[in-house]
Design a protein around this motif. Sequence first.
Motif, short mmCIF file in Angstrom:
data_model
loop_
_atom_site.label_atom_id
_atom_site.label_comp_id
_atom_site.label_asym_id
_atom_site.label_seq_id
_atom_site.Cartn_x
_atom_site.Cartn_y
_atom_site.Cartn_z
N THR C 265 -16.37 -3.28 12.27
CA THR C 265 -15.32 -2.05 12.89
C THR C 265 -13.80 -0.99 12.24
N THR C 266 -14.16 -0.50 11.36
CA THR C 266 -12.90 -0.60 10.73
C THR C 266 -12.23 0.99 11.56
N HIS C 267 -10.81 0.77 12.34
CA HIS C 267 -9.93 2.06 12.84
C HIS C 267 -9.26 2.70 11.26
N VAL C 268 -8.94 4.20 11.10
CA VAL C 268 -7.86 4.24 9.81
C VAL C 268 -7.64 5.50 10.39
N THR C 269 -6.07 5.01 10.87
CA THR C 269 -5.19 6.65 10.91
C THR C 269 -4.69 7.48 10.01
N THR C 270 -4.50 6.49 8.68
CA THR C 270 -3.51 7.02 7.60
C THR C 270 -3.94 7.04 6.59
N PRO C 271 -3.93 7.55 5.15
CA PRO C 271 -4.42 6.86 3.81
C PRO C 271 -3.92 5.99 3.39
#
Lengths: 184, 294, 456
Positions: C265-271
């Motif tokens: 489960t991936t939570h990504v906000t920023t490259p």
Amino acid sequence: MSDRDIILAAIRAARVPAAPPASAAFATSAAPAPLASPSPAFTTRTDDEALHGAFLRVLAEVGGRGVICQATQSLDELLAAELGVDKESAVIVRGRFAVVENGAVYVDAADIGARNSIVLAEHLVVVVPYAAIVPTMHEAVRLMPVDSKCGWFLSGPSKTADIEQSLVFGAQGSRTHRVIFEMG
Amino acid sequence: MCGESSVKKTLVFVHELVASSPTRSRGGADGVVIETRQRFGGATFDLMMRVALAVPCYVDQFRPEAARATLTLLERLGCEVSLGFDAPCCGQPMFNAGVVTAARGAAHEWARASAEFDAIVMPSGSCTHHVRHHVPALLDDEASRHAARVTYELCEFIAGVLGKPQLTGRFPHRVAMHLGCHAQRGLRLGGSTELHEPPQGPMHTLLSGLDGVDIVPLDRPDECCGFGGSFAVGEAEVSVVMGRDKLADVARHGAEVLVSSDPSCLLHLDAIVRHGGSSLRTMHIAELLEEATR
Amino acid sequence: MSGHPAAAAGFLIDAERAAWHDQSLWFMRQKRDAGSAIPEWESLRLAGQALKTHAMSRLADLLEEFERRATANGVQVHWARDAQAHNEIVLGILRSAGVTRVSKSKSMLTEECGLNPFLEAQGIEVVDTDLGERIVQLAKEPPSHIVIPAIHWKREEIGELFHRTMGTPAGETSPDALAAAARVHLRDALLNAGAGITGANALVAETGGVVVCTNEGNADLGMHSPPIHIACAGIEKMIATRDDLGVLLRLLARSGTGQPVTAYTTHVTTPRAGSAMHVVLVDNGRTKRLADATMRSALHCIRCGACLNTCPVYRRSGGYSYGHVIQGPIGAILAPAVDLDRHHTLPFASTLCGSCGDVCPVRIDIPAQLLAWRARSAAAGRLPRGYASIFPLLGRVLSKLDRYEFAARMARRFQKVIPASWLSGRWNPWTRPGRALPVIADESFREWARRAGRGS
């Protein structure tokens, strides 16, 4: 008008009636088991040992393996014993906390090298402080760092059941997945 | 719940209690009795219970014996049964086919016929579901709301309103139970596997209270039989495969009798049984209870 | 027959295979039952419904909040009013970076938009990296299930397909060996792609985060390896808070596969440093549905697949019988909004058994919307064949006791004089698949009652 403006205008024109946030709706619902008290299995046994025991059981069910590193043991020794020859192809990362209900550990990108290393690893080991454990995702999402750039809940190794629903581990990411609780 | 005492109450009050009962939507006919007893202090009334038997169109024509059994059973349980209900159909076939305008006429006639009764019993979960949940929304008038309030499926009536969750009777057979989906998930008269509930509800309780009965567990206890009204002909192939699968489940567990509270499911399942020449006996719950309590 | 009934009948011709399909999906339903058997399950479903209802009520604000945070984090946010706009945006991103090869993890939205054929026509190679999706892609088929795209494929057939396309040994049918071959094949695609496309299971306004859930880990390989990550999401994926995310994640995998949560489960906000991240927010009919109070809640769907697995009709008719990118009960209420003419048989492909509504983790009242679509089909003159001539007449007959009894008496007479062989001919859908004719009793209940002096 830009697509952005068109979409936002269409949404506002839809005039969807106001609805309270989920937490509020939940607090007032006549639900039999309110969210505030999740599974008795987790909440009625708040001592650490019971939480860890439940976590290890769930982790095993999702195909992972959990070990508690005793105070008398060094982490290196434990890793060597656990991984054997796999140590060469293992990636060892720090996890922030563990979640009992689903056997997941939270790993933040700030604590690891390349983001894809957690999936490129043949064998993944996540080392989590012993005390960092929560019963459910309700507590877990609140522990995600507010400034996180990227983070994962990892629950067991990579898996697929796309071929006649036969469970195969190591579909594309790690083949094995270990969680080690570190004391102190 | 009320034991062997002959419960005679006036339904003028009872239907109001049912309407206000918070447990009703959860198959809580049992809750009605509890409330009734609280309100009435456990007293029994010497008024005869007057109840109308409403026979759905297809039961009238294809399975009149289920209606006869319902009548006999209700009388045996101390009801004074009126057969004066003079509307043929609640409109469900047209409504579920999407032809709402055509459903309105029948529903209107049904609601009109309901006006003079304080309790109407139907030996069909799916028709009861339509009358209770769809007709008031369709007609939006007082007559339809009255019909919705006073109409009961047979088992919920016996268990909840008459206060006889179990009857004295004997049925020494291996029985598979099939609650129609509208009784199951519409009226909530059964335990649903989706909701992680055990087998329960008035039909299960009535059945399991009989001497000698052996209720066989099914692999898919609340899977639809495939009737579905117009679905049975509009999607005939899927419908029949569903029916066969249901019957195979019943056969796998060695049941001699398949019982349902929904004659429409039985119409379909029985047609498959007859086509295949199996020895399975299909029964409506009224027929079974009537036979068991002779 | 046409539409769903015809396709379903076609699927059922191979009875053994149809039974296998039914059992495979019933197994999923059983896993869901076991996985969701936690004491607070029904409370969680209420919370799931509430969080989605809330998000839809504040959708414009939440999207703006998400855009503000994501932009501040260095994510480029794009808006697409329809499928064409979505595809053009993705193409534009790829073109400007000179990308000719992309990997894509599972995204029903990109299926809906027809992204693959669009990009391929522009000379860009797309490799679907979910194993099930790769199987159907290699076979040049669409997915037949939103969660398990190749559920209709048998291992022998997959072995043959992989032999042909990946060079695995002929006759290889072991899932372990086939999955191992696919791992090598897909890693190559994932690590050598110029960009990785993913869908999104949720967009969180409070964090500006995109959440992606997989079991294989392919989305993470795809989004964290190439220099460009493009997340494509329908606007209804928006949720308000991380608390909402906690509820959603507890519901999603338990409903879909019975797992307590997906493996990744991936939570990504920023490259990540040196790479670009894009989010494409897509309408494509969603705002129209949002304005439709009766059908609005279908937007709450989290694509878990539980309603497909439980649906006795889906299990026995197969995903392709729906002719739509989303299959099963939820597909049957989504598709008519896209094209009622084309999909008018779908709302009728249900017995209204109600199981879909009871397994739905966000409590969408699917049966009620199936009924509502039936009524709209009727109003639009798009009823299944025969319905328009039969039901209005039936309604007239059944609305008065005397008409009904007259018709019944006539039918009984016909039954006696017309040969059963004709009545049960091929034309009769009741008897055609194997049902005996119903028999009208010699004496109806009402007739008996009158004879007994008790009737009306």
